[in-house]
Design a protein around this motif. Structure first.
Motif, PDB file in Angstrom:
ATOM      1  N   GLU A   1      47.705  37.555  29.955  1.00 44.14           N
ATOM      2  CA  GLU A   1      47.213  38.786  28.994  1.00 44.14           C
ATOM      3  C   GLU A   1      46.141  39.491  29.678  1.00 44.14           C
ATOM      4  OE1 GLU A   1      45.966  36.610  25.617  1.00 44.14           O
ATOM      5  OE2 GLU A   1      47.690  36.116  25.083  1.00 44.14           O
ATOM      6  N   THR A   2      45.586  39.272  30.841  1.00 42.50           N
ATOM      7  CA  THR A   2      44.369  39.830  31.343  1.00 42.50           C
ATOM      8  C   THR A   2      44.496  41.050  32.261  1.00 42.50           C
ATOM      9  OG1 THR A   2      44.265  38.575  33.173  1.00 42.50           O
ATOM     10  CG2 THR A   2      43.154  37.842  31.400  1.00 42.50           C
ATOM     11  N   ALA A   3      45.804  41.766  32.323  1.00 39.19           N
ATOM     12  CA  ALA A   3      46.140  42.888  33.199  1.00 39.19           C
ATOM     13  C   ALA A   3      45.247  43.966  32.880  1.00 39.19           C
ATOM     14  CB  ALA A   3      47.581  43.285  32.977  1.00 39.19           C
ATOM     15  N   ARG A   4      45.187  44.279  31.564  1.00 40.21           N
ATOM     16  CA  ARG A   4      44.431  45.505  31.445  1.00 40.21           C
ATOM     17  C   ARG A   4      42.883  45.414  31.472  1.00 40.21           C
ATOM     18  NH1 ARG A   4      44.845  48.002  25.447  1.00 40.21           N
ATOM     19  NH2 ARG A   4      43.821  49.793  26.589  1.00 40.21           N
ATOM     20  N   ILE A   5      42.300  43.991  31.346  1.00 39.03           N
ATOM     21  CA  ILE A   5      41.038  43.711  31.948  1.00 39.03           C
ATOM     22  C   ILE A   5      40.683  43.751  33.526  1.00 39.03           C
ATOM     23  CG2 ILE A   5      39.216  41.789  31.931  1.00 39.03           C
ATOM     24  CD1 ILE A   5      40.398  40.793  29.548  1.00 39.03           C
ATOM     25  N   GLU A   6      41.483  43.457  34.048  1.00 41.17           N
ATOM     26  CA  GLU A   6      41.612  43.701  35.520  1.00 41.17           C
ATOM     27  C   GLU A   6      41.944  44.761  36.105  1.00 41.17           C
ATOM     28  OE1 GLU A   6      44.225  40.482  37.616  1.00 41.17           O
ATOM     29  OE2 GLU A   6      44.229  39.699  35.391  1.00 41.17           O
ATOM     30  N   GLY A   7      42.755  45.974  35.510  1.00 44.31           N
ATOM     31  CA  GLY A   7      42.740  47.322  35.814  1.00 44.31           C
ATOM     32  C   GLY A   7      41.590  47.808  35.461  1.00 44.31           C
TER      33      GLY A   7
ATOM     34  N   SER B   1      24.705  47.344  50.137  1.00 46.21           N
ATOM     35  CA  SER B   1      25.475  47.512  48.825  1.00 46.21           C
ATOM     36  C   SER B   1      26.720  47.505  48.896  1.00 46.21           C
ATOM     37  CB  SER B   1      24.810  48.552  47.934  1.00 46.21           C
ATOM     38  OG  SER B   1      23.393  48.391  47.866  1.00 46.21           O
ATOM     39  N   PHE B   2      27.495  48.355  49.742  1.00 46.41           N
ATOM     40  CA  PHE B   2      29.020  48.514  49.691  1.00 46.41           C
ATOM     41  C   PHE B   2      29.715  47.144  49.950  1.00 46.41           C
ATOM     42  CE2 PHE B   2      32.984  48.618  51.955  1.00 46.41           C
ATOM     43  CZ  PHE B   2      33.799  49.781  51.545  1.00 46.41           C
ATOM     44  N   PHE B   3      29.074  46.256  50.818  1.00 43.16           N
ATOM     45  CA  PHE B   3      29.824  44.996  51.035  1.00 43.16           C
ATOM     46  C   PHE B   3      29.377  44.048  50.046  1.00 43.16           C
ATOM     47  CE2 PHE B   3      30.096  46.639  55.397  1.00 43.16           C
ATOM     48  CZ  PHE B   3      31.245  46.266  55.836  1.00 43.16           C
ATOM     49  N   SER B   4      28.392  44.136  49.306  1.00 42.48           N
ATOM     50  CA  SER B   4      27.847  43.170  48.286  1.00 42.48           C
ATOM     51  C   SER B   4      28.989  43.531  47.010  1.00 42.48           C
ATOM     52  CB  SER B   4      26.352  43.593  47.776  1.00 42.48           C
ATOM     53  OG  SER B   4      26.470  44.842  47.190  1.00 42.48           O
ATOM     54  N   ILE B   5      29.042  44.802  46.792  1.00 44.51           N
ATOM     55  CA  ILE B   5      30.311  45.302  45.685  1.00 44.51           C
ATOM     56  C   ILE B   5      31.568  44.888  45.974  1.00 44.51           C
ATOM     57  CG2 ILE B   5      31.238  47.156  44.330  1.00 44.51           C
ATOM     58  CD1 ILE B   5      28.621  48.523  44.363  1.00 44.51           C
ATOM     59  N   PHE B   6      31.822  44.814  47.410  1.00 40.15           N
ATOM     60  CA  PHE B   6      33.452  44.602  47.755  1.00 40.15           C
ATOM     61  C   PHE B   6      33.406  42.974  47.698  1.00 40.15           C
ATOM     62  CE2 PHE B   6      36.145  43.094  51.032  1.00 40.15           C
ATOM     63  CZ  PHE B   6      37.287  43.637  50.942  1.00 40.15           C
ATOM     64  N   ILE B   7      32.410  42.203  47.810  1.00 45.51           N
ATOM     65  CA  ILE B   7      32.395  40.801  47.657  1.00 45.51           C
ATOM     66  C   ILE B   7      32.477  40.445  46.318  1.00 45.51           C
ATOM     67  CG2 ILE B   7      31.125  38.512  48.000  1.00 45.51           C
ATOM     68  CD1 ILE B   7      30.463  39.889  50.676  1.00 45.51           C
ATOM     69  N   MET B   8      31.669  41.173  45.400  1.00 48.78           N
ATOM     70  CA  MET B   8      31.873  41.011  44.059  1.00 48.78           C
ATOM     71  C   MET B   8      33.207  41.190  43.477  1.00 48.78           C
ATOM     72  SD  MET B   8      28.416  42.849  42.597  1.00 48.78           S
ATOM     73  CE  MET B   8      29.052  42.816  40.836  1.00 48.78           C
ATOM     74  N   TRP B   9      34.075  42.295  43.972  1.00 51.39           N
ATOM     75  CA  TRP B   9      35.339  42.504  43.533  1.00 51.39           C
ATOM     76  C   TRP B   9      36.215  41.369  43.816  1.00 51.39           C
ATOM     77  CZ3 TRP B   9      39.621  43.689  46.842  1.00 51.39           C
ATOM     78  CH2 TRP B   9      40.773  44.146  46.301  1.00 51.39           C
ATOM     79  N   VAL B  10      36.151  40.986  45.333  1.00 46.43           N
ATOM     80  CA  VAL B  10      36.975  39.908  45.654  1.00 46.43           C
ATOM     81  C   VAL B  10      36.794  38.719  45.004  1.00 46.43           C
ATOM     82  CG1 VAL B  10      37.281  38.066  47.493  1.00 46.43           C
ATOM     83  CG2 VAL B  10      37.051  40.648  48.134  1.00 46.43           C
ATOM     84  N   ASN B  11      35.571  38.115  44.534  1.00 50.28           N
ATOM     85  CA  ASN B  11      35.424  37.100  43.714  1.00 50.28           C
ATOM     86  C   ASN B  11      35.941  37.343  42.201  1.00 50.28           C
ATOM     87  OD1 ASN B  11      33.600  34.703  45.051  1.00 50.28           O
ATOM     88  ND2 ASN B  11      32.983  36.703  45.921  1.00 50.28           N
TER      89      ASN B  11
ATOM     90  N   HIS C   1      38.537  39.148  41.672  1.00 53.77           N
ATOM     91  CA  HIS C   1      39.778  39.394  41.620  1.00 53.77           C
ATOM     92  C   HIS C   1      40.292  37.748  41.727  1.00 53.77           C
ATOM     93  CE1 HIS C   1      43.814  39.982  42.911  1.00 53.77           C
ATOM     94  NE2 HIS C   1      43.796  39.283  44.066  1.00 53.77           N
ATOM     95  N   LYS C   2      39.479  36.899  42.673  1.00 58.50           N
ATOM     96  CA  LYS C   2      40.109  35.396  42.681  1.00 58.50           C
ATOM     97  C   LYS C   2      39.805  34.684  41.251  1.00 58.50           C
ATOM     98  CE  LYS C   2      39.606  34.963  47.582  1.00 58.50           C
ATOM     99  NZ  LYS C   2      41.191  34.383  47.866  1.00 58.50           N
ATOM    100  N   MET C   3      38.862  35.053  40.695  1.00 57.49           N
ATOM    101  CA  MET C   3      38.545  34.494  39.398  1.00 57.49           C
ATOM    102  C   MET C   3      39.601  34.798  38.365  1.00 57.49           C
ATOM    103  SD  MET C   3      35.272  34.695  36.788  1.00 57.49           S
ATOM    104  CE  MET C   3      33.980  34.101  37.863  1.00 57.49           C
ATOM    105  N   PHE C   4      40.148  35.876  38.293  1.00 56.80           N
ATOM    106  CA  PHE C   4      40.973  36.291  37.359  1.00 56.80           C
ATOM    107  C   PHE C   4      42.388  35.923  37.604  1.00 56.80           C
ATOM    108  CE2 PHE C   4      37.912  38.662  35.148  1.00 56.80           C
ATOM    109  CZ  PHE C   4      38.198  38.749  34.080  1.00 56.80           C
ATOM    110  N   LYS C   5      42.743  35.407  38.695  1.00 54.60           N
ATOM    111  CA  LYS C   5      43.912  34.697  39.276  1.00 54.60           C
ATOM    112  C   LYS C   5      43.860  33.330  38.338  1.00 54.60           C
ATOM    113  CE  LYS C   5      45.398  34.658  43.313  1.00 54.60           C
ATOM    114  NZ  LYS C   5      45.546  34.504  44.808  1.00 54.60           N
ATOM    115  N   GLN C   6      42.951  32.930  37.962  1.00 55.35           N
ATOM    116  CA  GLN C   6      42.793  31.819  37.266  1.00 55.35           C
ATOM    117  C   GLN C   6      42.861  31.833  35.768  1.00 55.35           C
ATOM    118  OE1 GLN C   6      43.612  29.385  39.220  1.00 55.35           O
ATOM    119  NE2 GLN C   6      43.352  31.027  40.936  1.00 55.35           N
ATOM    120  N   ILE C   7      42.513  33.144  35.285  1.00 57.93           N
ATOM    121  CA  ILE C   7      42.239  33.216  33.814  1.00 57.93           C
ATOM    122  C   ILE C   7      43.550  34.252  33.433  1.00 57.93           C
ATOM    123  CG2 ILE C   7      40.873  34.708  32.127  1.00 57.93           C
ATOM    124  CD1 ILE C   7      38.370  34.268  34.069  1.00 57.93           C
ATOM    125  N   TYR C   8      44.148  33.370  32.391  1.00 56.39           N
ATOM    126  CA  TYR C   8      45.393  33.938  31.924  1.00 56.39           C
ATOM    127  C   TYR C   8      45.394  34.642  30.646  1.00 56.39           C
ATOM    128  CZ  TYR C   8      48.866  32.560  35.573  1.00 56.39           C
ATOM    129  OH  TYR C   8      49.552  32.513  36.696  1.00 56.39           O
TER     130      TYR C   8
END
Length: 207
Positions: A4-10, A58-68, A70-77
């Protein structure tokens, strides 16, 4: 279970993309005369190294935030209002990163650096707390999570986010006596997350 989280992730992906793009606006063209020689322009560019340093951190900090994220929301349905507001807090703090980045670039090498780094590291303390809050809300209600995720994986994800709290708090305190060391400490943590984020099999909790 239907996700159900497609819109949140987008929406979140869009906010992270805008936040990371805003950083480049702080990179300015040097105020050098067009008739100056190449050495003058090169010197002006080299003088801007604090801006490039702040941008890169800051670029790499935001990028790592986005990666984490993304991985978190792979587990949230599934989602609820509390989860959505907690996610909104993470996004709000992500969009704030450009401001302390500009402070860091402007005041690097000045007596005001301690304050600039304190604001910068203090923001990342809040970001880490926001990520912990988001995962805490999701993991408290197993109905929000992917059915196959194990209890061991839930605990491992929680520990991974909790590691950041004492490190970021230490960086914040260190910024008042050794600003450069505080930034190094943050960079070490982000490097650790970058190299370990892909090593965890979240369905089993095994590294």
């Amino acid at each position: 279970m239907e996700k159900e989280t497609a819109r949140i992730e987008g929406f979140s992906d869009g906010v992270f993309a805008i936040a990371i793009t805003l950083l480049v606006l702080e990179l300015r063209i040097p105020d050098a005369d067009s008739n100056d020689n190449a050495r003058t322009l090169a010197g002006s560019l080299l003088a801007q190294w604090p801006s490039f340093l702040a941008f890169s951190l800051s670029f790499f900090s935001i990028f790592i935030m986005w990666v984490n994220h993304h991985k978190m929301f792979k587990q949230i349905y599934r989602r609820n209002s509390t989860l959505m507001f907690a996610n909104g807090l993470v996004l709000f703090l992500a969009t704030c990163i450009s401001y302390p980045t500009a402070l860091l670039a402007r005041y690097y090498g000045t007596p005001s650096l301690t304050v600039a780094v304190a604001v910068y590291t203090g923001l990342f303390v809040l970001i880490n707390l926001a990520f912990n809050l988001l995962w805490s809300i999701a993991s408290r209600n197993r109905e929000l999570l992917r059915p196959e995720i194990s209890n061991a994986a839930i605990r491992k994800i929680k520990r991974n986010y909790q590691y950041g709290i004492p490190v970021h708090v230490s960086a914040f305190l260190l910024s008042f006596c050794w600003p450069g060391g505080a930034l190094i400490l943050c960079a070490i943590l982000w490097t650790y997350w970058a190299f370990t984020s892909g090593r965890l099999d979240l369905s089993t909790g095994k590294a």
